[in-house]
Design an enzyme around this catalytic site. Structure first.
Site, PDB file in Angstrom:
ATOM      1  N   CYS A  14     -22.184 -26.318 -50.292  1.00 40.08           N
ATOM      2  CA  CYS A  14     -21.194 -26.978 -51.150  1.00 40.08           C
ATOM      3  C   CYS A  14     -20.599 -25.949 -52.110  1.00 40.08           C
ATOM      4  CB  CYS A  14     -21.865 -28.068 -51.971  1.00 40.08           C
ATOM      5  SG  CYS A  14     -22.802 -29.232 -50.986  1.00 40.08           S
ATOM      6  N   ARG A  40     -16.332 -23.900 -48.466  1.00 38.04           N
ATOM      7  CA  ARG A  40     -17.795 -24.035 -48.468  1.00 38.04           C
ATOM      8  C   ARG A  40     -18.230 -25.443 -48.086  1.00 38.04           C
ATOM      9  NH1 ARG A  40     -20.308 -19.940 -51.496  1.00 38.04           N
ATOM     10  NH2 ARG A  40     -22.090 -21.327 -51.840  1.00 38.04           N
ATOM     11  N   TRP A  78     -20.542 -30.472 -48.700  1.00 37.37           N
ATOM     12  CA  TRP A  78     -20.823 -30.453 -47.262  1.00 37.37           C
ATOM     13  C   TRP A  78     -22.070 -31.297 -47.109  1.00 37.37           C
ATOM     14  CZ3 TRP A  78     -24.722 -28.063 -44.033  1.00 37.37           C
ATOM     15  CH2 TRP A  78     -24.436 -28.140 -42.661  1.00 37.37           C
ATOM     16  N   ASN A 114     -25.878 -27.809 -55.122  1.00 42.49           N
ATOM     17  CA  ASN A 114     -25.722 -27.201 -53.801  1.00 42.49           C
ATOM     18  C   ASN A 114     -27.117 -26.873 -53.324  1.00 42.49           C
ATOM     19  OD1 ASN A 114     -25.038 -25.826 -51.497  1.00 42.49           O
ATOM     20  ND2 ASN A 114     -24.525 -23.922 -52.563  1.00 42.49           N
ATOM     21  N   GLY A 115     -27.543 -27.458 -52.197  1.00 50.36           N
ATOM     22  CA  GLY A 115     -28.880 -27.183 -51.678  1.00 50.36           C
ATOM     23  C   GLY A 115     -29.518 -28.470 -51.174  1.00 50.36           C
ATOM     24  N   GLU A 123     -19.165 -14.547 -28.414  1.00 47.91           N
ATOM     25  CA  GLU A 123     -18.383 -14.714 -29.645  1.00 47.91           C
ATOM     26  C   GLU A 123     -17.057 -15.397 -29.350  1.00 47.91           C
ATOM     27  OE1 GLU A 123     -18.886 -14.709 -32.632  1.00 47.91           O
ATOM     28  OE2 GLU A 123     -16.931 -14.476 -33.561  1.00 47.91           O
ATOM     29  N   LYS A 166     -15.769 -18.967 -31.011  1.00 44.99           N
ATOM     30  CA  LYS A 166     -14.484 -19.116 -31.707  1.00 44.99           C
ATOM     31  C   LYS A 166     -13.726 -20.326 -31.169  1.00 44.99           C
ATOM     32  CE  LYS A 166     -14.936 -17.108 -34.707  1.00 44.99           C
ATOM     33  NZ  LYS A 166     -16.234 -16.627 -34.666  1.00 44.99           N
ATOM     34  N   GLU A 190     -15.514 -23.684 -32.185  1.00 43.89           N
ATOM     35  CA  GLU A 190     -15.606 -24.100 -33.592  1.00 43.89           C
ATOM     36  C   GLU A 190     -14.255 -24.402 -34.221  1.00 43.89           C
ATOM     37  OE1 GLU A 190     -17.232 -21.366 -36.424  1.00 43.89           O
ATOM     38  OE2 GLU A 190     -16.483 -19.639 -35.355  1.00 43.89           O
ATOM     39  N   HIS A 216     -25.847 -17.786 -11.029  1.00 46.15           N
ATOM     40  CA  HIS A 216     -27.124 -18.518 -11.136  1.00 46.15           C
ATOM     41  C   HIS A 216     -26.914 -19.900 -11.729  1.00 46.15           C
ATOM     42  CE1 HIS A 216     -29.142 -14.785 -10.056  1.00 46.15           C
ATOM     43  NE2 HIS A 216     -28.281 -14.195 -10.858  1.00 46.15           N
ATOM     44  N   LYS A 234     -18.416 -22.633 -44.493  1.00 40.46           N
ATOM     45  CA  LYS A 234     -18.334 -21.187 -44.325  1.00 40.46           C
ATOM     46  C   LYS A 234     -19.713 -20.540 -44.299  1.00 40.46           C
ATOM     47  CE  LYS A 234     -16.517 -17.200 -43.832  1.00 40.46           C
ATOM     48  NZ  LYS A 234     -16.068 -16.836 -42.472  1.00 40.46           N
TER      49      LYS A 234
HETATM   50  C1  AGP Z   1     -18.863 -18.080 -37.270  1.00 42.97           C
HETATM   51  O1  AGP Z   1     -17.468 -18.175 -37.029  1.00 42.97           O
HETATM   52  C2  AGP Z   1     -19.388 -19.262 -38.047  1.00 42.97           C
HETATM   53  N1  AGP Z   1     -18.677 -19.468 -39.247  1.00 42.97           N
HETATM   54  C3  AGP Z   1     -20.891 -19.202 -38.216  1.00 42.97           C
HETATM   55  O2  AGP Z   1     -21.469 -19.084 -36.935  1.00 42.97           O
HETATM   56  C4  AGP Z   1     -21.419 -18.040 -39.073  1.00 42.97           C
HETATM   57  O3  AGP Z   1     -21.254 -16.819 -38.393  1.00 42.97           O
HETATM   58  C5  AGP Z   1     -22.909 -18.272 -39.310  1.00 42.97           C
HETATM   59  O4  AGP Z   1     -23.060 -19.475 -40.030  1.00 42.97           O
HETATM   60  C6  AGP Z   1     -23.589 -17.121 -40.071  1.00 42.97           C
HETATM   61  O5  AGP Z   1     -23.013 -17.006 -41.331  1.00 42.97           O
HETATM   62  P1  AGP Z   1     -23.339 -15.675 -42.187  1.00 42.97           P
HETATM   63  O6  AGP Z   1     -22.798 -14.514 -41.413  1.00 42.97           O
HETATM   64  O7  AGP Z   1     -22.626 -15.896 -43.483  1.00 42.97           O
HETATM   65  O8  AGP Z   1     -24.826 -15.591 -42.345  1.00 42.97           O
END
Ligand code: AGP
Length: 614
Positions: A2, A27, A74, A100-101, A487, A491, A494, A510, A609
């Site tokens: 958050c 966030r 969040w 936050n937590g 990766e 992308k 997400e 496989h 994020k």
């Molecule tokens: C990647 O596009 C995502 N936002 C997510 O997988 C991110 O890489 C992951 O949560 C790790 O975050 P960090 O690098 O801040 O630890």
């Protein structure tokens, strides 16, 4: 995760809070709220939705007061809705709190407080805190700061909290454990409390990073005092912020993600700056200087990370093993922390994290540290929690990454990993002089080559338009580009919500090959290099089953051009540096498909994020 913003000073708090929440919305954006104190009254405004929904919600209200707290959520405990939005109030409505937590032991405390007459309005864990603090203040007859300290001694979990009270209208109380909290110190006694520094950079450069177990007491008249959970006061350590306002704006791009994709020539250059010295033919990483010998003698490097950072760590495995001949294991931090792993004192644990706040990665570090390993960090956010608990490390210097989907942080992480592997390889003698110098020059040339890759955006956008309605996609790569396939798939998933899987190209036979049909776009990294011929064979296997092939090829390639439905050309580079180039078109493809599908590219649904909760 958050976003938290709080303010006390001479200005109206609301504009500062709402502007700050907009900057922190990446966030978390399930709900938002503010609490203000004015003329002895506590005013609470909160609702489900984004910060803009909160602004509409309060439209017309006077929103007065020079002290306030704000929160963008969040959701962890309790669905996103109006009552679960923060701030949460004590039963009397005199105290408001944002968090936050996660409070892990909230359930038994909640039952006890209900028996003691406290009225709960939400399903959240957070609300337990404000009632507990209120209960302690009443029963122990202590001041608010002491009530907070006593309450935090009885909760288990992660928290960054800020609270205010109608009865003490000049006071903000804050505390943190595992979730970040930064104190901004403005002129003439104004103070800010924020989850990260982005909302305050336009007001002040003087900050104090609150440490785990610390409580901040900010009084409009008496200023800032910091004590720990054992009631011991300490002098605040004021640092100067390195952040600049223009880095937080979109700079003319439609989205932060597109801006950050296009920033990569600069961000990759910045991650090398002062570290790659062509004239002297050396790599210098000051942050791990004290641990060079440990790396040289290391029997094993264990990477702990999540998501995109984990993919960078996988590239790192190939780099370290190829250039420095050190065995590497790449672990999902969330798995590593719970599987009772074998950790030796001569292990080096490499923690990779853009935000430096990911809870699983932090926990993996704490576990490894407790068993004597040396912890080296690769973070992007200066002063972040992970950066502060590691023994040494290197910042990626990619600049603030606001888009939830990581782009420039990934290539900056890979750049730093390449520098590390090259430096250690040279010191170990596993990377010979001529190969080292050639690689040094090749790495130095990458930013210019990234510029060139970005010029293919219009072509990439044309391809994106063809495949924007796909329901599934496969990404294939070999060697250094297997992690790039993973990766690229992440992308697409997400930000466009299209199901996508990355595989080692050879693995296709496989099982996944059963998925191939004329509806299936298959993105293949087929650049010239050690496994080129093998990848060409994989392309032919896909083609034989009518799969649609979008291939990333080395410029001038004619073989794959004759097989694929579409090719995207990138400049030639050594295998170990191709991830820095091949990942760019995959970032752009995902971006443009997501935009064409009307998705919220910078704030995809369900995401945040940085995941600072388990
Ligand atoms: C990647 O596009 C995502 N936002 C997510 O997988 C991110 O890489 C992951 O949560 C790790 O975050 P960090 O690098 O801040 O630890």
């Amino acid at each position: 995760m958050c976003g938290i913003v709080a303010y006390v000073g001479d200005e109206r708090a609301y504009p500062i809070l709402i502007n700050g929440l907009r900057r922190l919305e990446y966030r978390g954006y399930d709900s938002a709220g503010v609490a203000l104190i004015h003329d002895g009254e506590l005013h609470l405004h909160k609702c489900q939705g984004k910060v803009s929904d909160l602004e509409n919600h309060v439209n017309g209200a006077p929103m007065l007061g020079t002290i306030g707290i704000g929160h963008t959520r969040w959701a962890t405990h309790g669905p996103p809705n109006d009552v679960n939005a923060h701030p949460h109030l004590s039963t009397s409505g005199d105290i408001a709190l944002i968090h936050n937590g996660i409070i892990e032991n909230y359930a038994p405390i909640k039952e006890e407080l209900k028996h003691r007459g406290h009225v709960f309005r939400s399903d959240t864990d957070t609300e337990v805190l404000v009632h507990l603090i209120d209960d302690i203040q009443r029963t122990e007859k202590v001041d608010l700061a002491e009530a907070v300290r006593l309450a935090l001694n009885s909760v288990v979990g992660a928290y960054a909290i800020v609270l205010l009270s109608r009865k003490e209208p000049d006071l903000l109380i804050a505390a943190r454990k595992s979730s970040p909290l930064v104190i901004g110190i403005g002129d003439n006694g104004e103070h800010f409390l924020v989850s990260d520094a982005t909302p305050i950079v336009e007001y002040t450069k003087n900050v104090v990073y609150l440490e785990d177990g610390e409580i901040a007491v900010i009084d409009r008249k008496r200023g800032l005092r910091i004590k720990n959970i054992k009631n011991q006061y300490k002098t605040p350590f004021i640092q100067e912020l390195e952040l600049h306002l223009e880095a937080l704006e979109k700079g003319g791009y439609d989205h932060f993600m597109l801006k950050e994709i296009h920033e990569q020539p600069r961000s990759i250059r910045d991650s090398m700056r002062g570290r790659l010295n062509l004239a002297k033919g050396e790599v210098v990483l000051g942050g791990i200087k004290d641990y060079e010998q440990k790396f040289v003698n290391a029997k094993r490097v264990v990477v702990v990370a999540c998501g995109t950072s984990w993919h960078a760590g996988l590239v790192g495995e190939y780099l370290f093993e190829d250039l420095a001949r050190i065995p590497v294991e790449v672990e999902y931090a969330s798995e590593f922390r719970y599987r009772n792993p074998i950790i030796n004192e001569d292990d080096i644990v490499l923690a990779i994290s853009q935000s430096g706040e990911t809870a699983d990665t932090m926990a993996a570090i704490e576990l490894a540290k407790s068993r004597g390993a040396t912890i080296i960090g690769i973070c992007n956010v200066v002063g972040s929690s992970i950066a502060r608990v590691t023994h040494g490390g290197s910042y990626t210097h990619a600049g603030p990454e606001i888009g939830v989907a990581s782009t420039k942080a990934f290539t900056a992480q890979v750049t730093v990993l390449a520098l590390m592997a090259m430096m250690i390889g040279q010191k170990k003698g596993t990377l010979t002089g001529s190969k080292f110098y050639r690689l040094l020059n090749e790495l130095d040339a990458i930013p210019g080559k990234v510029e060139k890759v970005l010029t293919s955006e219009a072509h990439v956008k044309y391809i994106a338009d063809i495949y924007k309605n796909a329901t599934n996609a496969l990404y294939l790569g070999r060697g250094f580009c297997f992690p790039v396939a993973l990766e690229g798939a992440l992308k697409l998933k997400e930000i466009s919500y299209i199901h996508a899987e990355g595989y080692p190209a050879a693995e296709m036979k496989h099982g996944p090959i059963a998925l191939i049909d004329e509806e299936m776009p298959v993105f293949v990294i087929a650049t010239k290099g050690a496994s080129y011929e093998k990848v060409v064979s994989n392309i032919q296997e896909v083609k034989a089953r009518k799969g649609k092939i979008i291939a990333i090829v080395t410029e001038g390639d004619t073989v794959v051009k004759g097989l694929a439905d579409h090719v995207i050309e990138i400049p030639d580079a050594p295998d170990c540096l191709v991830p820095l180039l091949a990942s760019i078109p995959l970032q752009l493809i995902s971006y443009h498909i997501a935009v064409m599908r009307g998705c919220n590219v910078d704030q995809p649904r369900n995401l945040a994020k940085s995941v600072t909760v388990e």
